[in-house]
Write an enzyme that holds these catalytic residues in place. Structure first.
Site: not given
Length: 439
Positions: A330, A348
């Protein structure tokens, strides 16, 4: 006509004996002649057989030798048994099945002496079977049976994840879920059929009793059209529990978008159809929140997605998910300075805004993402983790322990030892071995 002759026989007179013998022979000839005249007269002899009558007799022989199972008038038939037609004497010429349910297909055995339906029959359905047979080539007969299958007290239904005519990545498994636990897993596997526009080798894998996936041995060929048919109606998935519908779906495999994220070098490579297209800096999970190693698949994407954790609650743009527990590729505009140098995320893979947007626009569900270099190993079932398993391991998850060969004409189960050797190479054509083990 009567012939009466008085004959006196004297002992020792040879002439009279010879005359008696001659008369006996003449009488026998006359009797035979009279019998012959009777056979060619007005005709009432039961020995007479006309050619047409012979053909009818042969047809009756054929009729008595043709058997349809289930028989005519039978109710509450077990649909999983299907239909069998046999011709013990003679050969079957044609078998047709009429029903308002799913069409019934089948095949003839050697010498056309047996015909059997291919899939289970529908539950709670009426069938009329018409079979035509020949008896030694001299006459034909048609036999019919009408019966009805049972209405089960318990049924199961099946869902498929793939959407109609949707496009997925080259790692995408076919994902089936069942409304009830399945105990006869082999029967369910046998009811499943694949047609693929390009040749594919794969296998089915049971994860528990209510989840079944199909994965190719190597990644799907780019541009493959996949048609799935689950002939589950009438399959006895557990004692007394039957499938209640037939499930079909067609979807496509898109481009080969493969990401390799290295937590040790702080970079990710993005390959498109076998060629390196991008090499971007990243920041992965900080110590204690390490991004786990493993060959994952993209699951979904959102722009933005709300991410919450200790001390943060953010709307994060250009987010592509690859674990159920919440790991994404992301946009992380706040960590651009650390990307390429240090791991600072909560697990992440952080990308610069432009890079995240580019990847987001390319990604579809099923694109492979392999994380390497982490001190933390991956967790089975945290995402679509089918590619954690080697091909031999995946085969062990099949109830039949057989591979599937699919192509434009359908699919067949084959012994894995009969397959040609695999030629796919990691990481672009298949997943690396032992990929979920900590680096």
């Amino acid at each position: 006509m009567r012939v009466i002759e008085m004959i006196t026989i004297r002992h020792g007179d040879g002439t009279q004996v010879r005359r008696l013998r001659q008369l006996a022979r003449l009488t026998a000839v006359l009797v035979l002649a009279l019998l012959g005249a009777g056979c060619t007269g007005s005709g009432h002899s039961t020995l007479q057989v006309k050619p047409a009558g012979n053909a009818k007799a042969k047809a009756k022989v054929a009729a008595s030798a043709v058997k349809i199972t289930p028989g005519n008038g039978v109710a509450d038939v077990d649909p999983s048994e299907g239909i069998t037609v046999t011709a013990a004497r003679g050969r079957l010429k044609n078998v047709t099945v009429h029903t308002s349910g799913d069409a019934v297909s089948g095949s003839f055995g050697p010498r056309n002496e047996v015909w059997h339906s291919r899939w289970a029959l529908d539950v709670a359905q009426t069938y009329t079977v018409t079979a035509t047979a020949t008896g030694d080539g001299r006459g034909t007969v048609t036999t019919t049976s009408t019966f009805r299958t049972l209405t089960p007290d318990r049924t199961f239904r099946t869902k498929i994840f793939e959407g109609d005519n949707q496009t997925y990545g080259v790692g995408m498994p076919i994902i089936l879920s069942f409304s009830q636990p399945i105990t006869d897993k082999a029967a369910v596997e046998r009811s499943l059929q694949l047609s693929t526009s390009q040749p594919v080798i794969g296998a089915w894998y049971w994860d528990g009793n209510q989840s079944l996936t199909f994965r190719p041995r190597a990644y799907w060929p780019v541009g493959t059209t996949v048609s799935f048919a689950g002939h589950l109606n009438g399959v006895e998935g557990a004692p007394g529990m039957y499938g209640a519908h037939t499930l079909t779906q067609t979807f496509m495999i898109g481009a080969a978008l493969v990401a390799i994220g290295d937590t040790a070098t702080h970079r990710t490579q993005i390959y498109y159809n076998g060629k390196l297209r991008y090499d971007w800096p990243i920041s992965s999970g900080r110590p204690g929140d390490d991004t786990p190693d493993g060959s994952y698949l993209t699951i979904e994407k959102e722009n933005p997605v709300e991410m919450k954790g200790p001390g943060y609650d953010l709307m994060v743009p250009w987010s592509v998910r690859f674990t159920f527990s919440g790991d994404y590729y992301h946009d992380a505009y706040w960590s651009v300075g650390e990307q390429g140098f240090e791991n600072v995320s909560h697990g992440c893979v952080n990308l610069a805004p432009a890079d995240a947007e580019t990847y987001y626009n390319l990604a579809v569900p099923g694109d492979p993402i392999t994380i390497v270099g982490s001190p933390r190993g991956g967790t089975w079932d945290d995402g679509w983790t089918e590619w954690f398993l080697s091909w031999p391991q995946y085969l062990q998850g099949s109830a039949l322990h057989e591979a599937v060969e699919a192509g434009p004409g359908g699919s067949t189960f084959v012994n894995p030892s009969a397959l040609p050797a695999a030629t796919a190479t990691a990481p672009l054509q298949t997943a690396p071995p032992d990929n979920s083990v900590a680096g």
